[in-house]
Scaffold this motif. Sequence first.
Motif, PDB file in Angstrom:
ATOM      1  N   SER A 263      -3.745 -13.432  -5.573  1.00  0.00           N
ATOM      2  CA  SER A 263      -4.833 -12.489  -5.811  1.00  0.00           C
ATOM      3  C   SER A 263      -5.721 -12.449  -4.566  1.00  0.00           C
ATOM      4  CB  SER A 263      -5.654 -12.920  -7.029  1.00  0.00           C
ATOM      5  OG  SER A 263      -6.826 -12.142  -7.153  1.00  0.00           O
TER       6      SER A 263
ATOM      7  N   ALA B 227       0.839  -1.176   0.000  1.00  0.00           N
ATOM      8  CA  ALA B 227       0.000   0.000   0.000  1.00  0.00           C
ATOM      9  C   ALA B 227       0.879   1.231   0.000  1.00  0.00           C
ATOM     10  CB  ALA B 227      -0.985   0.040   1.150  1.00  0.00           C
TER      11      ALA B 227
ATOM     12  N   GLN C 107      -6.509  -7.204  -5.155  1.00  0.00           N
ATOM     13  CA  GLN C 107      -5.104  -6.832  -5.057  1.00  0.00           C
ATOM     14  C   GLN C 107      -4.250  -8.009  -5.503  1.00  0.00           C
ATOM     15  OE1 GLN C 107      -4.625  -4.920  -1.369  1.00  0.00           O
ATOM     16  NE2 GLN C 107      -2.412  -4.733  -1.463  1.00  0.00           N
TER      17      GLN C 107
ATOM     18  N   HIS D 148      -7.977   0.313  -5.245  1.00  0.00           N
ATOM     19  CA  HIS D 148      -7.698   0.031  -6.657  1.00  0.00           C
ATOM     20  C   HIS D 148      -8.103  -1.395  -7.015  1.00  0.00           C
ATOM     21  CE1 HIS D 148      -5.686  -0.091 -10.513  1.00  0.00           C
ATOM     22  NE2 HIS D 148      -5.048  -1.192 -10.140  1.00  0.00           N
TER      23      HIS D 148
ATOM     24  N   GLU E  26      -4.255  -4.205   2.899  1.00  0.00           N
ATOM     25  CA  GLU E  26      -5.176  -3.796   1.843  1.00  0.00           C
ATOM     26  C   GLU E  26      -4.809  -2.407   1.321  1.00  0.00           C
ATOM     27  OE1 GLU E  26     -10.023  -3.437   1.137  1.00  0.00           O
ATOM     28  OE2 GLU E  26      -9.193  -3.443   3.171  1.00  0.00           O
ATOM     29  N   ASP E  27      -4.752  -2.286   0.012  1.00  0.00           N
ATOM     30  CA  ASP E  27      -4.492  -0.997  -0.620  1.00  0.00           C
ATOM     31  C   ASP E  27      -5.633  -0.038  -0.261  1.00  0.00           C
ATOM     32  OD1 ASP E  27      -4.127   1.181  -2.286  1.00  0.00           O
ATOM     33  OD2 ASP E  27      -3.606  -0.025  -4.034  1.00  0.00           O
TER      34      ASP E  27
ATOM     35  N   GLU F  18      -8.054  -4.661  -9.751  1.00  0.00           N
ATOM     36  CA  GLU F  18      -7.154  -5.252 -10.749  1.00  0.00           C
ATOM     37  C   GLU F  18      -7.616  -4.891 -12.154  1.00  0.00           C
ATOM     38  OE1 GLU F  18      -5.585  -9.689 -12.049  1.00  0.00           O
ATOM     39  OE2 GLU F  18      -7.254  -9.445 -10.673  1.00  0.00           O
TER      40      GLU F  18
ATOM     41  N   SER G  43     -12.343  -4.487  -3.629  1.00  0.00           N
ATOM     42  CA  SER G  43     -11.190  -4.383  -4.519  1.00  0.00           C
ATOM     43  C   SER G  43     -10.459  -5.716  -4.614  1.00  0.00           C
ATOM     44  CB  SER G  43     -10.233  -3.302  -4.021  1.00  0.00           C
ATOM     45  OG  SER G  43      -9.671  -3.670  -2.774  1.00  0.00           O
TER      46      SER G  43
END
Length: 586
Positions: free
Chosen positions: A555, A20, A564, A584, A579-580, A586, A562
């Motif tokens: 994944s 992140a 990632q 965002h 977690e981002d 994929e 989301s």
Amino acid sequence: MYLNAACRNCRTLTTYLMIAAGVCLAGCDRQSTTAVPVQNSGQATPTPVQEPIERSDSKIRFVEIAERSGVRFTYRNGEEADRASMLESFGGGVALFDYDANGHIDLFFPGGGEFGPGDTIRGHSPALFSNSGEGQFSETSLPAGVSSAPFYSLGTAVGDFDADGLGDLLVTGYSGLLLFHNKGDGTFEEVAQTAGLTGQSFSTSAAWGDVNNDGVLDVYVTTYVNWSFENHPYCHGPEANKREVCNPRDFDPLPDVLYLGNGDGTFRDATQEAGLVSGGKGLGVLLADIDLDGDLDAYVANDTTPNFLYRNDGRGHLSELGITNGAALSEFGTSDGSMGVDLADFNLDGLPDLWVTNYEMESLGLYRNEGDFMFQHVSRAMGLRAVGMKFIAFGTVFFDMDRDGDEDVFVTNGHVYRYPVGSQRKQHALLFDNENGKRLKNIAADAGPYFAEPHLGRGAAIGDLDNDGDPDLVISHTNDPVAVLSNESENQHHWISLRLIGTRSHRDAVGAVVRLVTNQGEQIRLVKGGTSYLSACDNRLFFGLGSTAVVERVSVQWPAGSTQVLTDIPVDQFVTILEDPSGHRE
């Protein structure tokens, strides 16, 4: 970036991957002592054929280390008072979690209870053991503030309900709940009443998870039957002067409860709002994204009544579909005496399958996921009948014990009656080796001395207690010391362990779906709430990798929506995935 740190008792270097923007986890369908009606299909259940337990050339080995590692605790059910109470049947659970955030998994055990003069019921103190990381545990129950025992306790569940990075403890039992809030200084504060967990029911298992997708942790609590000393019929044992524990069919069921988090550390009863149905006698529960659509579904093991399978509409409303979708009944269309639950992709087809432990003369229940939330009972085809039908099964877990890339199964067993007829009170545990999704073969006879002795087994949980790259087992027994089974299996297989931390999703990330790809194929793991029986497992996801030296792709589908992706990850390490926060996709 990768942040490397030495680990004193790891075989390999521990690596934490921080992703992140800049920042960096019984009752049962018992043989009746009174006349009871035949349920469900109206057809007699065929008498099963008893087959011998298999032997194998497996190199799986578990070594019992509780005494030498300092874990000395016994769950007490109070049977010495000779009251033949329903409470005596259940036993206790176990929780595996890192309460002091030192990187080592600690142990918590509910204590049970006893019966005093008249109809009084008293609780026994639970126990908390801190893991030093050097192969030793020390009891910290009293200084940590978790020795409170206002009622007869049964189960436990771990959830970070205030999202501060520290696991909190829920304790279930007869006539109440306890919520031990982790204060972060090695101590806990009991806050159930002020937090709104005010239920006074006969609670058994519980599962934490964000059911309504608002980013706040909720908790599902299963409840059992309306037994009390005011409703305590005399049930005869095999001899006229021996009183026996009664059949659960003699009592009305109690409704399960769903508490939704308000976001301020408190909860509200949302049982009706969420659509929970009545009529179950709940003993086990799991929350997970069973249909892989981005929200939490629920599976509940009920005793002598159909199991519940709830599908979430994405907004927190649960529709019960167990019978219509094939996961509620036995292969003969009857209700089993179900206790423990778990979920895994046992046949490696990318879909999570359901597993439930049952009473004697009933098969262990394996329900294969056929897609579209439909399930098929496949226990017979998978060889589960080969162990015979005399076991009364409770705690259970899927785990890749040999690191070969498929998930195996542990089951602990023991009778619920004081004077069982036709079977033993203490029973042997089962250990199923998954043969590449084609068959489950019991290899317990060759897995170590623990499996050679019978036990009155109840709760069970898994976790890598020594951080050496394979999962270990902890089992609670009734009126006998707990067992800690160190995994000492012989193989050179690789592994990876993932800890997920939510930012937009709730921090515990219950409901996340992880797909891992190597040159040998794809594996799937789900972050689950609940599972087993009265117990809570280490929340790190463990993958056995066989001979694979590099993970090509991971994944993560987060509960907030989301996806990632990480690529080219070295093996034989612990990885933390944050977690981002940008969400965002994929």
